[in-house]
Motif scaffolding. Structure first.
Motif, PDB file in Angstrom:
ATOM      1  N   GLY A  67       0.444  -1.211   0.319  1.00 35.36           N
ATOM      2  CA  GLY A  67      -0.074  -0.446   0.295  1.00 35.36           C
ATOM      3  C   GLY A  67       0.339   0.731  -0.024  1.00 35.36           C
ATOM      4  N   GLN A  68       2.011   1.126  -0.342  1.00 30.70           N
ATOM      5  CA  GLN A  68       2.878   2.662  -1.192  1.00 30.70           C
ATOM      6  C   GLN A  68       2.108   3.381  -1.590  1.00 30.70           C
ATOM      7  OE1 GLN A  68       6.808   1.820  -1.272  1.00 30.70           O
ATOM      8  NE2 GLN A  68       7.739   3.385   0.465  1.00 30.70           N
ATOM      9  N   THR A  69       1.171   4.583  -1.201  1.00 29.26           N
ATOM     10  CA  THR A  69       1.428   4.951  -2.143  1.00 29.26           C
ATOM     11  C   THR A  69       0.023   6.349  -1.952  1.00 29.26           C
ATOM     12  OG1 THR A  69      -0.803   5.240  -4.473  1.00 29.26           O
ATOM     13  CG2 THR A  69      -1.487   3.863  -2.088  1.00 29.26           C
ATOM     14  N   VAL A  70       0.530   7.181  -2.349  1.00 27.64           N
ATOM     15  CA  VAL A  70      -0.103   8.462  -1.628  1.00 27.64           C
ATOM     16  C   VAL A  70      -0.783   9.143  -3.063  1.00 27.64           C
ATOM     17  CG1 VAL A  70       0.927   8.933   0.252  1.00 27.64           C
ATOM     18  CG2 VAL A  70       1.742   9.655  -2.236  1.00 27.64           C
ATOM     19  N   PHE A  71      -2.095   9.918  -2.704  1.00 28.87           N
ATOM     20  CA  PHE A  71      -3.081  10.361  -4.137  1.00 28.87           C
ATOM     21  C   PHE A  71      -2.954  12.078  -3.453  1.00 28.87           C
ATOM     22  CE2 PHE A  71      -6.152   9.191  -1.228  1.00 28.87           C
ATOM     23  CZ  PHE A  71      -7.448   9.510  -1.275  1.00 28.87           C
ATOM     24  N   GLU A  72      -3.881  13.059  -4.688  1.00 35.41           N
ATOM     25  CA  GLU A  72      -3.922  14.159  -3.989  1.00 35.41           C
ATOM     26  C   GLU A  72      -5.433  14.248  -4.912  1.00 35.41           C
ATOM     27  OE1 GLU A  72      -3.824  17.019  -2.297  1.00 35.41           O
ATOM     28  OE2 GLU A  72      -2.274  15.983  -0.925  1.00 35.41           O
ATOM     29  N   GLY A  73      -6.160  15.265  -4.429  1.00 34.59           N
ATOM     30  CA  GLY A  73      -7.666  15.907  -5.231  1.00 34.59           C
ATOM     31  C   GLY A  73      -7.899  17.757  -5.819  1.00 34.59           C
ATOM     32  N   LEU A  74      -7.797  18.119  -6.771  1.00 36.66           N
ATOM     33  CA  LEU A  74      -7.933  19.398  -6.742  1.00 36.66           C
ATOM     34  C   LEU A  74      -8.466  19.701  -7.888  1.00 36.66           C
ATOM     35  CD1 LEU A  74      -4.730  21.220  -7.899  1.00 36.66           C
ATOM     36  CD2 LEU A  74      -4.557  18.788  -7.091  1.00 36.66           C
ATOM     37  N   LYS A  75      -9.477  20.651  -8.284  1.00 37.36           N
ATOM     38  CA  LYS A  75     -10.116  21.224  -8.819  1.00 37.36           C
ATOM     39  C   LYS A  75      -9.845  22.394  -9.836  1.00 37.36           C
ATOM     40  CE  LYS A  75     -14.696  19.403  -7.755  1.00 37.36           C
ATOM     41  NZ  LYS A  75     -15.619  20.150  -7.163  1.00 37.36           N
ATOM     42  N   ALA A  76     -10.165  22.195 -11.287  1.00 38.84           N
ATOM     43  CA  ALA A  76      -9.668  23.576 -11.836  1.00 38.84           C
ATOM     44  C   ALA A  76     -11.596  23.738 -12.386  1.00 38.84           C
ATOM     45  CB  ALA A  76      -8.528  22.742 -13.683  1.00 38.84           C
ATOM     46  N   TYR A  77     -11.273  25.502 -12.938  1.00 35.72           N
ATOM     47  CA  TYR A  77     -12.108  26.159 -13.951  1.00 35.72           C
ATOM     48  C   TYR A  77     -12.510  26.602 -14.009  1.00 35.72           C
ATOM     49  CZ  TYR A  77     -13.296  24.524  -8.781  1.00 35.72           C
ATOM     50  OH  TYR A  77     -13.126  24.081  -7.339  1.00 35.72           O
ATOM     51  N   VAL A  78     -13.326  26.442 -15.295  1.00 38.95           N
ATOM     52  CA  VAL A  78     -13.333  27.726 -16.596  1.00 38.95           C
ATOM     53  C   VAL A  78     -13.811  28.879 -16.219  1.00 38.95           C
ATOM     54  CG1 VAL A  78     -14.823  26.987 -18.075  1.00 38.95           C
ATOM     55  CG2 VAL A  78     -13.269  28.406 -19.402  1.00 38.95           C
ATOM     56  N   THR A  79     -13.860  30.352 -16.775  1.00 38.28           N
ATOM     57  CA  THR A  79     -14.741  31.505 -15.749  1.00 38.28           C
ATOM     58  C   THR A  79     -15.137  31.741 -17.307  1.00 38.28           C
ATOM     59  OG1 THR A  79     -12.417  33.003 -17.105  1.00 38.28           O
ATOM     60  CG2 THR A  79     -13.044  32.228 -14.205  1.00 38.28           C
ATOM     61  N   GLU A  80     -16.424  32.427 -17.540  1.00 36.40           N
ATOM     62  CA  GLU A  80     -16.862  33.389 -18.224  1.00 36.40           C
ATOM     63  C   GLU A  80     -16.056  33.783 -19.413  1.00 36.40           C
ATOM     64  OE1 GLU A  80     -19.965  35.879 -16.508  1.00 36.40           O
ATOM     65  OE2 GLU A  80     -20.628  34.244 -15.960  1.00 36.40           O
ATOM     66  N   GLU A  81     -14.752  34.303 -19.125  1.00 39.00           N
ATOM     67  CA  GLU A  81     -14.121  35.045 -19.889  1.00 39.00           C
ATOM     68  C   GLU A  81     -12.766  33.938 -20.383  1.00 39.00           C
ATOM     69  OE1 GLU A  81     -14.146  36.336 -16.753  1.00 39.00           O
ATOM     70  OE2 GLU A  81     -16.399  37.227 -17.555  1.00 39.00           O
ATOM     71  N   ASP A  82     -13.728  32.726 -20.143  1.00 38.56           N
ATOM     72  CA  ASP A  82     -12.534  31.791 -20.886  1.00 38.56           C
ATOM     73  C   ASP A  82     -11.129  31.073 -20.491  1.00 38.56           C
ATOM     74  OD1 ASP A  82     -12.984  29.377 -22.102  1.00 38.56           O
ATOM     75  OD2 ASP A  82     -11.031  30.164 -24.278  1.00 38.56           O
ATOM     76  N   GLU A  83     -11.170  31.574 -18.930  1.00 34.22           N
ATOM     77  CA  GLU A  83      -9.752  31.670 -18.520  1.00 34.22           C
ATOM     78  C   GLU A  83      -9.796  30.220 -17.495  1.00 34.22           C
ATOM     79  OE1 GLU A  83      -6.993  35.498 -16.431  1.00 34.22           O
ATOM     80  OE2 GLU A  83      -9.673  35.246 -15.604  1.00 34.22           O
ATOM     81  N   VAL A  84      -8.748  30.066 -17.838  1.00 34.82           N
ATOM     82  CA  VAL A  84      -8.087  28.805 -16.352  1.00 34.82           C
ATOM     83  C   VAL A  84      -8.084  29.149 -15.118  1.00 34.82           C
ATOM     84  CG1 VAL A  84      -7.785  26.240 -16.415  1.00 34.82           C
ATOM     85  CG2 VAL A  84      -8.889  26.991 -19.105  1.00 34.82           C
ATOM     86  N   LEU A  85      -8.843  28.697 -14.339  1.00 31.45           N
ATOM     87  CA  LEU A  85      -8.094  28.778 -12.707  1.00 31.45           C
ATOM     88  C   LEU A  85      -8.025  27.434 -11.856  1.00 31.45           C
ATOM     89  CD1 LEU A  85     -10.648  31.627 -11.695  1.00 31.45           C
ATOM     90  CD2 LEU A  85      -7.950  31.962 -12.763  1.00 31.45           C
TER      91      LEU A  85
END
Length: 358
Positions: A67-85
């Motif tokens: 079981g030697q394993t690690v992970f993460e979780g996060l998100k990306a969002y796109v704005t109305e101006e088509d920017e990715v955050l």
């Protein structure tokens, strides 16, 4: 290491993208993934963005057996101006390295991993859904790949990042959930791996979740593993309680995961001038607060939901209702503010957002 170039191999078989209003959670994956390998004596090497595909790994790989394993979780969002955050991605990389430390896994260059993530998102940008509430879920993880059945840290590893467009967590609005206080199983103990984001923590928690769901509850409220009286987490989330105008969350004690949403909520409350305290809080104290009429709100915090209000608690068959089973004013304000910052609709006075430049 930060100056290392990241090779790119583009897919020759692009997948059909799902409709943004048809998305579930974690079932569909984008065209590409980031990979990087570690070899003892050589360090991390060969960072690449490659087509998403199954991986070939030896059946004796340490990840399968110890079981030697690690992970993460996060998100990306796109704005109305088509920017990715991105929302505080550097905090995820820091935490992944902290998890590595606990699991005897090698430290990686956080800026290189972030650059790999940004490159991957640039390539698969068209996969980011743009319907309200949707996002691109990001899953970085590291697995031990050395084929060896001896109990020892692996000498080789693979770091990967995969992406998954996901639907709105709350399709019908935020409704408070019913929670069973867990009195038999424990999630983690001080000195264990509770403060690391590692797979075994989640596998070990499934039984309690299964029992709770069979009784009609959404999640379990975990108590400490030693005295079985102090509140730790709710499901896979950190937890907060508003008592008489003051917000309390269990202090980090070695068995509680240091959530990035948790950290953000604390900083936001401090910014608003609302008293917020990290300390031990027992389930008895919580029930006493309810009897005294000062338990005003309760909610979990995490990446997937941001805020999950608690409407009912059941402890040893004693049920209490929080805020008439409705979302609290403060919970709603926190949810609206953090999601507003994440999606670019609100100002970001904290510098939490990272724009993915093209």
């Amino acid at each position: 290491m930060g100056n290392v170039s990241i090779e790119t191999i583009m897919t020759q078989e692009p997948k059909v993208k799902p409709e943004s209003n048809q998305l579930a959670f974690g079932t569909v994956f984008t065209d590409h993934m980031f990979t990087m390998d570690y070899t003892e004596g050589r360090g991390w090497h060969d960072p690449m963005v490659v087509p998403y595909e199954p991986i070939t790994i030896d059946p004796a790989a340490i990840v399968f057996h110890y079981g030697q394993t690690v992970f993460e979780g996060l998100k990306a969002y796109v704005t109305e101006e088509d920017e990715v955050l991105l929302f505080r991605p550097e905090e995820n990389m820091k935490r992944l390295n902290r998890s590595n430390e606990r699991l005897c896994m090698p430290h990686f260059d956080e800026e290189l991993a972030l650059e790999g993530l940004r490159k991957l998102i640039r390539i698969d940008k068209d996969w980011i859904p743009n319907v309200a509430g949707t996002s691109l879920y990001i899953r970085p993880f590291i697995i031990a790949t050395q084929p060896y059945l001896g109990v020892a840290p692996s000498k080789t590893y693979r770091f990967m990042i995969i992406l998954s467009p996901v639907g709105a967590y709350y399709k019908e609005g935020i409704n408070p959930v019913k929670i069973a206080v867990e009195s038999e199983f424990v999630r983690a103990v001080k000195g264990g791996t509770g403060s690391a984001k590692t797979a075994g923590n989640y596998a070990g928690a499934m039984k309690a979740q299964e029992v709770a769901e069979a009784k009609g509850y959404s999640q379990v409220l975990w108590l400490d593993g030693k005295e079985h009286k102090y509140i730790e987490e709710v499901g896979a989330m950190n937890v907060f309680f508003k008592l008489n105008g003051e917000v309390i969350t269990p202090e980090l004690n070695g068995s509680i995961l240091e959530g990035i949403t948790r950290k953000s909520v604390i900083e936001l409350l401090q910014y608003w001038g609302i008293p917020v305290i990290e300390r031990k809080i027992s389930i008895e104290e919580l029930y006493e607060a309810h009897r005294a009429g000062i338990l005003e709100e309760a909610f979990g915090t995490g990446t997937a939901a941001v805020i999950s209000p608690i409407g009912e608690l059941s402890w040893l068959d004693n049920k209490i209702t929080v805020n008439n089973g409705e979302i609290g004013t403060l919970s709603k304000k926190i949810y609206d503010t953090i999601t507003g910052i994440q999606t670019g609709k609100f100002e970001d006075p904290f510098g939490w957002r990272m724009t993915v430049e093209y």
